[in-house]
Scaffold this motif. Structure first.
Motif, short mmCIF file in Angstrom:
data_model
loop_
_atom_site.label_atom_id
_atom_site.label_comp_id
_atom_site.label_asym_id
_atom_site.label_seq_id
_atom_site.Cartn_x
_atom_site.Cartn_y
_atom_site.Cartn_z
N TYR A 1 -5.74 0.71 -7.34
CA TYR A 1 -7.14 0.82 -6.06
C TYR A 1 -7.87 1.94 -5.87
O TYR A 1 -6.73 3.62 -5.19
CB TYR A 1 -6.83 -0.18 -4.94
CG TYR A 1 -6.35 -1.27 -5.10
CD1 TYR A 1 -7.20 -2.44 -5.43
CD2 TYR A 1 -5.25 -2.20 -5.20
CE1 TYR A 1 -7.30 -3.74 -5.32
CE2 TYR A 1 -5.08 -3.17 -5.75
CZ TYR A 1 -5.93 -4.07 -6.53
OH TYR A 1 -5.70 -6.18 -5.87
N GLY B 1 -0.25 4.77 -0.40
CA GLY B 1 -1.20 5.45 -0.78
C GLY B 1 -1.06 7.32 -1.28
O GLY B 1 -0.09 7.61 -1.02
N THR C 1 0.72 6.72 3.70
CA THR C 1 -0.23 7.14 2.46
C THR C 1 0.73 8.84 2.78
O THR C 1 0.40 9.30 3.44
CB THR C 1 -1.91 7.67 2.84
OG1 THR C 1 -2.52 6.10 2.24
CG2 THR C 1 -2.35 8.04 1.79
N ILE D 1 -11.65 -0.31 -2.03
CA ILE D 1 -10.81 -0.56 -0.42
C ILE D 1 -12.34 0.72 -0.05
O ILE D 1 -12.25 2.30 -0.15
CB ILE D 1 -9.75 -0.04 -0.48
CG1 ILE D 1 -9.17 -1.43 -1.00
CG2 ILE D 1 -9.94 -0.06 0.90
CD1 ILE D 1 -7.30 -0.56 -0.87
N TRP D 2 -12.78 0.21 1.56
CA TRP D 2 -14.04 1.31 2.35
C TRP D 2 -13.09 2.24 3.49
O TRP D 2 -12.18 1.55 3.83
CB TRP D 2 -14.89 0.34 2.69
CG TRP D 2 -15.24 0.03 1.06
CD1 TRP D 2 -16.10 -1.44 0.81
CD2 TRP D 2 -16.57 0.60 0.30
NE1 TRP D 2 -16.73 -1.26 -0.27
CE2 TRP D 2 -16.99 -0.56 -0.31
CE3 TRP D 2 -16.74 2.45 0.73
CZ2 TRP D 2 -18.22 0.55 -1.63
CZ3 TRP D 2 -17.42 2.64 -0.85
CH2 TRP D 2 -18.30 1.34 -1.44
N ILE D 3 -12.94 2.90 2.97
CA ILE D 3 -12.51 3.91 4.44
C ILE D 3 -13.72 4.87 5.26
O ILE D 3 -14.51 5.61 4.61
CB ILE D 3 -12.07 4.89 4.15
CG1 ILE D 3 -10.52 3.52 4.17
CG2 ILE D 3 -10.98 5.85 5.88
CD1 ILE D 3 -9.30 4.33 3.73
N ALA E 1 -9.48 4.10 -2.55
CA ALA E 1 -9.90 3.77 -1.64
C ALA E 1 -10.89 5.12 -1.30
O ALA E 1 -10.59 6.27 -0.76
CB ALA E 1 -8.71 4.02 0.19
N VAL F 1 -2.69 3.03 -3.99
CA VAL F 1 -3.81 3.26 -3.35
C VAL F 1 -4.46 5.25 -2.99
O VAL F 1 -3.19 5.94 -3.22
CB VAL F 1 -4.35 2.78 -1.89
CG1 VAL F 1 -5.27 3.02 -1.29
CG2 VAL F 1 -3.92 1.03 -2.23
N GLN G 1 -6.33 7.53 -2.35
CA GLN G 1 -8.12 8.14 -0.99
C GLN G 1 -8.79 9.51 -1.90
O GLN G 1 -7.77 10.09 -2.34
CB GLN G 1 -7.57 7.97 0.12
CG GLN G 1 -6.59 6.19 0.57
CD GLN G 1 -5.88 7.13 1.88
OE1 GLN G 1 -5.11 6.61 1.99
NE2 GLN G 1 -5.56 8.08 2.22
N TRP H 1 0.72 -1.51 0.07
CA TRP H 1 0.18 0.14 0.05
C TRP H 1 0.73 1.11 -0.23
O TRP H 1 1.69 1.57 1.04
CB TRP H 1 -1.35 0.01 0.94
CG TRP H 1 -1.47 0.78 1.70
CD1 TRP H 1 -1.80 2.20 1.68
CD2 TRP H 1 -3.12 0.94 1.72
NE1 TRP H 1 -2.47 2.63 1.61
CE2 TRP H 1 -3.60 2.14 1.75
CE3 TRP H 1 -4.44 -0.03 2.22
CZ2 TRP H 1 -4.87 3.01 2.00
CZ3 TRP H 1 -5.50 0.08 2.18
CH2 TRP H 1 -5.97 1.50 2.25
#
Length: 481
Positions: A131, A52, A330, A174-176, A133, A81, A83, A50
């Motif tokens: 991905y 991010g 991240t 991906i869920w946050i 997030a 990733v 976000q 990861w």
């Protein structure tokens, strides 16, 4: 923005001449976490690294062409990733094309046209192997703080969670939950639980999920034992340089069950240290117009007495994070997270605009992290501070160490070029030592190393010099770079 327009046009022309298209990668990009594991793995069983990027306002601020430009840049730099927040502002905050998230200010009336743009971003990221997030909403729409207005209740949170889960259940998402807020009341907890369970049920629990709290706080305080929480998130925040982020690894190692953790909001490059305290311009005898240009850029940095976080600070936190056992880190840039454009009203004052900031040195350093941990995958080692011989205080010059599960290598990170003594008895055989440069990604051979005692290593450059950070690698196997 001329640079962006020229690059986008060149990229489009190149693709047209080549007659090629990008093929989307979909649910085959799924991620998973095995029980009692601190590593995220891909569906083919390989460890997932990861790296991010904080792009909170990507769904609101950018056009389709800007999204493509941004994603190309992040892919090239080794990010994995992105976000972003689906509902960052309020229900009537429009995106670049004027579409608002919710109709009639009703959380149970999502605007299809708005979410079609979210679809676009997710699909463009997937086409590049990235991905997304997604934060379904920034937490100010749930938490009742001083300036927050609660928008969701338990019922609408359940509806929205189901809507989002069903929409993206077959995408590399991906869920946050959360968004820079802690859970203060039982009502807030119930709303987050309702949204989380709705997403979990809609996706069949096949997508990873966590919660993003405020600075120096972790998701495990509220949700660690919930089945929907696949991994923990910590925000180390923007409080100080040389923040002791390595302490979080020790905390997570004491939790049962074990789960991976990600430092999902460390200090941003180019943001002022404790920025919320540094804009009292009057005490310096200046007005906002003296410090901030009409376009929104900082033109006088002298009033920011605590300074700004730079690429060295970003590297320091990143390596301390990974070397403390994290599954991910991240990166963030103060202009990029808010996609700051000239003339924007509001937001946190910036040094650069978003497209200029994409190539800041801290962002470029992420490619070297990718290089290092591709050669030495996250599932191949464990944290072992006993590899460091001598006093190693938990302070600004703390030296973290990693040891291979099979004894084939040792790595240590020196953030200030400090001398380090290594207990080579951790190795399974004699090997060679190397310096890995976090600034350039270059590897320099030091020489032969035994495995029977204590050996001393002195990094290049001056000790205690600002920005003089190095990774020591001692490997008994074949060269990996």
């Amino acid at each position: 923005m001329r640079k962006l327009a020229m690059i986008c046009s060149a990229a489009a022309l190149s693709a047209l001449m080549a007659g090629c298209t990008i093929t989307e990668k979909s649910a085959s990009m799924g991620l998973t976490v095995k029980p009692e594991s601190t590593v995220i793995t891909t569906t083919d069983g390989k460890p997932f690294l990861w790296i991010g990027d904080t792009a909170w306002e990507i769904f609101q601020r950018l056009s389709k062409e800007e999204v493509q430009f941004y994603l190309d840049n992040r892919k090239e730099k080794g990010f994995t990733v992105i976000q972003g927040v689906a509902l960052f502002g309020r229900s009537d905050t429009p995106n670049f094309y004027g579409e608002i998230p919710m109709l009639d200010n009703d959380p149970m009336k999502p605007n299809e046209k708005y979410f079609e743009f979210v679809d676009f971003v997710v699909d463009e990221a997937a086409a590049r192997g990235l991905y997304v997030a997604i934060l379904p909403t920034w937490a100010h729409n749930v938490v009742k703080g001083k300036d927050d207005k609660s928008f969701f209740d338990v019922e609408s949170a359940r509806f929205y969670g189901k809507y989002m889960g069903e929409r993206y259940k077959d995408k590399p998402v991906i869920w946050i939950l959360g968004g820079d807020r802690n859970v203060v009341t039982d009502d807030e907890y119930d709303i987050w639980e309702s949204m989380a369970h709705a997403i979990y049920e809609a996706t069949g629990g096949k997508q990873m999920m966590s919660y993003h709290p405020t600075g120096e706080i972790s998701s495990h305080y509220w949700f660690h034992n919930d089945p929907w929480l696949t991994f923990n998130i910590v925000q180390s925040g923007h409080y100080r340089k040389f923040d002791k982020v390595y302490r979080f690894g020790a905390t997570y190692n004491q939790l049962v069950p074990k789960k991976p953790f990600v430092n999902a909001e460390p200090a941003y490059e180019d943001i002022a240290v404790r920025f919320w305290e540094q804009e009292d311009f009057a005490k310096h005898g200046k007005t906002r117009e003296d410090v901030i240009s009409p376009e929104g850029r900082i033109i006088d940095t002298s009033v920011y007495e605590l300074g700004f976080f730079d690429d060295y600070n970003i590297r320091n936190e990143a390596y301390w994070t990974y070397f403390s056992g994290a599954a991910g880190y991240t990166y963030g840039n103060n202009a990029v997270w808010q996609m700051y454009k000239p003339g924007r009203k509001g937001g946190i004052s910036v040094l650069y605009f978003w497209d200029e900031a994409l190539d800041r040195p801290g962002a470029d350093d992420m490619r070297h992290i990718s290089k290092l941990f591709t050669a030495y995958p996250l599932d191949s080692f464990h944290v072992d501070l006993s590899a460091i011989h001598g006093i190693n205080l938990n302070e600004d010059k703390f030296i973290p160490a990693l040891v291979a599960n099979d004894g084939t290598f040792i790595m240590a990170y020196m953030n200030k070029g400090q001398n380090v003594r290594i207990d080579t008895r951790k190795l399974n055989a004699p090997g060679k030592a190397y310096w890995f440069d976090p600034r350039e990604g270059e590897v320099t051979e030091i020489g032969e190393v035994g495995n029977t005692g204590i050996e001393s290593f002195d990094p290049p450059g001056e000790e205690d010099a600002y920005g003089n950070d190095w990774v020591l690698i001692i490997d008994s196997g074949a060269p990996r770079f």
